[in-house]
Motif scaffolding. Sequence first.
Motif, PDB file in Angstrom:
ATOM      1  N   LYS A 195       0.839  -1.193   0.000  1.00 56.25           N
ATOM      2  CA  LYS A 195       0.000   0.000   0.000  1.00 56.25           C
ATOM      3  C   LYS A 195       0.881   1.253   0.000  1.00 56.25           C
ATOM      4  CE  LYS A 195      -3.671   2.160   2.629  1.00 56.25           C
ATOM      5  NZ  LYS A 195      -4.472   2.083   3.857  1.00 56.25           N
ATOM      6  N   ALA A 196       0.591   2.182  -0.890  1.00 59.46           N
ATOM      7  CA  ALA A 196       1.347   3.435  -0.956  1.00 59.46           C
ATOM      8  C   ALA A 196       0.936   4.336   0.207  1.00 59.46           C
ATOM      9  CB  ALA A 196       1.091   4.146  -2.271  1.00 59.46           C
ATOM     10  N   GLU A 197       1.922   5.003   0.798  1.00 59.30           N
ATOM     11  CA  GLU A 197       1.674   5.951   1.889  1.00 59.30           C
ATOM     12  C   GLU A 197       2.030   7.350   1.419  1.00 59.30           C
ATOM     13  OE1 GLU A 197       2.531   3.487   5.895  1.00 59.30           O
ATOM     14  OE2 GLU A 197       4.281   4.200   4.806  1.00 59.30           O
ATOM     15  N   MET A 198       1.247   8.331   1.846  1.00 57.82           N
ATOM     16  CA  MET A 198       1.476   9.713   1.436  1.00 57.82           C
ATOM     17  C   MET A 198       1.506  10.628   2.657  1.00 57.82           C
ATOM     18  SD  MET A 198      -0.966   9.790  -1.865  1.00 57.82           S
ATOM     19  CE  MET A 198      -0.045  10.874  -2.929  1.00 57.82           C
ATOM     20  N   LYS A 199       2.303  11.693   2.550  1.00 58.25           N
ATOM     21  CA  LYS A 199       2.422  12.665   3.634  1.00 58.25           C
ATOM     22  C   LYS A 199       2.577  14.053   3.022  1.00 58.25           C
ATOM     23  CE  LYS A 199       5.490  14.014   7.378  1.00 58.25           C
ATOM     24  NZ  LYS A 199       6.792  13.752   8.015  1.00 58.25           N
ATOM     25  N   ARG A 200       1.766  14.990   3.473  1.00 58.13           N
ATOM     26  CA  ARG A 200       1.827  16.375   2.986  1.00 58.13           C
ATOM     27  C   ARG A 200       2.908  17.123   3.754  1.00 58.13           C
ATOM     28  NH1 ARG A 200      -1.783  19.197  -0.565  1.00 58.13           N
ATOM     29  NH2 ARG A 200      -0.898  21.263  -0.608  1.00 58.13           N
ATOM     30  N   LEU A 201       3.777  17.841   3.058  1.00 59.84           N
ATOM     31  CA  LEU A 201       4.834  18.639   3.680  1.00 59.84           C
ATOM     32  C   LEU A 201       4.380  20.089   3.734  1.00 59.84           C
ATOM     33  CD1 LEU A 201       7.976  17.145   1.952  1.00 59.84           C
ATOM     34  CD2 LEU A 201       6.963  16.527   4.129  1.00 59.84           C
ATOM     35  N   THR A 202       4.112  20.595   4.923  1.00 60.91           N
ATOM     36  CA  THR A 202       3.543  21.933   5.053  1.00 60.91           C
ATOM     37  C   THR A 202       4.595  23.034   5.099  1.00 60.91           C
ATOM     38  OG1 THR A 202       3.451  21.620   7.441  1.00 60.91           O
ATOM     39  CG2 THR A 202       1.454  21.122   6.189  1.00 60.91           C
ATOM     40  N   ASN A 203       5.793  22.753   5.583  1.00 59.22           N
ATOM     41  CA  ASN A 203       6.799  23.810   5.744  1.00 59.22           C
ATOM     42  C   ASN A 203       8.025  23.611   4.862  1.00 59.22           C
ATOM     43  OD1 ASN A 203       5.274  25.099   7.752  1.00 59.22           O
ATOM     44  ND2 ASN A 203       6.059  23.683   9.288  1.00 59.22           N
ATOM     45  N   VAL A 204       7.871  22.906   3.763  1.00 52.06           N
ATOM     46  CA  VAL A 204       9.005  22.630   2.877  1.00 52.06           C
ATOM     47  C   VAL A 204       8.763  23.309   1.536  1.00 52.06           C
ATOM     48  CG1 VAL A 204      10.327  20.808   1.746  1.00 52.06           C
ATOM     49  CG2 VAL A 204       9.428  20.430   4.033  1.00 52.06           C
ATOM     50  N   ARG A 205       9.804  23.921   1.002  1.00 54.01           N
ATOM     51  CA  ARG A 205       9.747  24.667  -0.256  1.00 54.01           C
ATOM     52  C   ARG A 205      10.020  23.742  -1.444  1.00 54.01           C
ATOM     53  NH1 ARG A 205      10.194  30.064  -1.002  1.00 54.01           N
ATOM     54  NH2 ARG A 205      10.755  30.309   1.193  1.00 54.01           N
ATOM     55  N   CYS A 206       9.241  23.904  -2.503  1.00 53.67           N
ATOM     56  CA  CYS A 206       9.449  23.149  -3.741  1.00 53.67           C
ATOM     57  C   CYS A 206      10.730  23.661  -4.405  1.00 53.67           C
ATOM     58  CB  CYS A 206       8.262  23.338  -4.681  1.00 53.67           C
ATOM     59  SG  CYS A 206       8.520  22.612  -6.318  1.00 53.67           S
ATOM     60  N   PRO A 207      11.654  22.773  -4.768  1.00 52.42           N
ATOM     61  CA  PRO A 207      12.902  23.225  -5.396  1.00 52.42           C
ATOM     62  C   PRO A 207      12.713  23.824  -6.790  1.00 52.42           C
ATOM     63  CG  PRO A 207      12.977  20.858  -4.931  1.00 52.42           C
ATOM     64  CD  PRO A 207      11.635  21.347  -4.533  1.00 52.42           C
ATOM     65  N   HIS A 208      11.587  23.553  -7.436  1.00 52.14           N
ATOM     66  CA  HIS A 208      11.374  24.052  -8.797  1.00 52.14           C
ATOM     67  C   HIS A 208      10.642  25.399  -8.807  1.00 52.14           C
ATOM     68  CE1 HIS A 208       9.579  24.213 -12.867  1.00 52.14           C
ATOM     69  NE2 HIS A 208      10.775  23.745 -13.197  1.00 52.14           N
ATOM     70  N   CYS A 209       9.484  25.494  -8.136  1.00 48.75           N
ATOM     71  CA  CYS A 209       8.682  26.722  -8.190  1.00 48.75           C
ATOM     72  C   CYS A 209       8.816  27.584  -6.925  1.00 48.75           C
ATOM     73  CB  CYS A 209       7.215  26.396  -8.437  1.00 48.75           C
ATOM     74  SG  CYS A 209       6.393  25.526  -7.092  1.00 48.75           S
ATOM     75  N   ASN A 210       9.528  27.096  -5.919  1.00 46.43           N
ATOM     76  CA  ASN A 210       9.793  27.819  -4.659  1.00 46.43           C
ATOM     77  C   ASN A 210       8.542  28.127  -3.840  1.00 46.43           C
ATOM     78  OD1 ASN A 210      12.596  27.850  -4.881  1.00 46.43           O
ATOM     79  ND2 ASN A 210      12.503  29.590  -6.268  1.00 46.43           N
ATOM     80  N   ARG A 211       7.474  27.411  -4.029  1.00 43.39           N
ATOM     81  CA  ARG A 211       6.269  27.577  -3.202  1.00 43.39           C
ATOM     82  C   ARG A 211       6.384  26.700  -1.965  1.00 43.39           C
ATOM     83  NH1 ARG A 211       1.378  30.299  -5.408  1.00 43.39           N
ATOM     84  NH2 ARG A 211       2.100  31.009  -7.425  1.00 43.39           N
TER      85      ARG A 211
END
Length: 86
Positions: free
Chosen positions: A11-27
């Motif tokens: 089973k695939a597990e997923m986790k949302r990262l709330t305080n991490v910046r995307c290396p591509h778009c910097n959001r």
Amino acid sequence: MILFFGTRPGKAEMKRLTNVRCPHCNRIGTLTLSRASNFFHLFWIKLFKIYTARLAECSHCKGVFYKNEFTPEMESAMDNWPNMES
């Protein structure tokens, strides 16, 4: 005697990262980590883990980052994720 053996994905597990910046778009807060493992099985019973795939996807720019492309922030978030049990 017939033996049923092989590999199957877990089973695939997923986790949302709330305080991490995307290396591509910097959001900040747009990345989702996911991990999925493949298991060796005998008669449809999982015996041991063979491989675990880890990746992160940005919901804004749709960038996908594999384990070797993780930033130190993403690595830290992955290290804080509890270990997967069989």
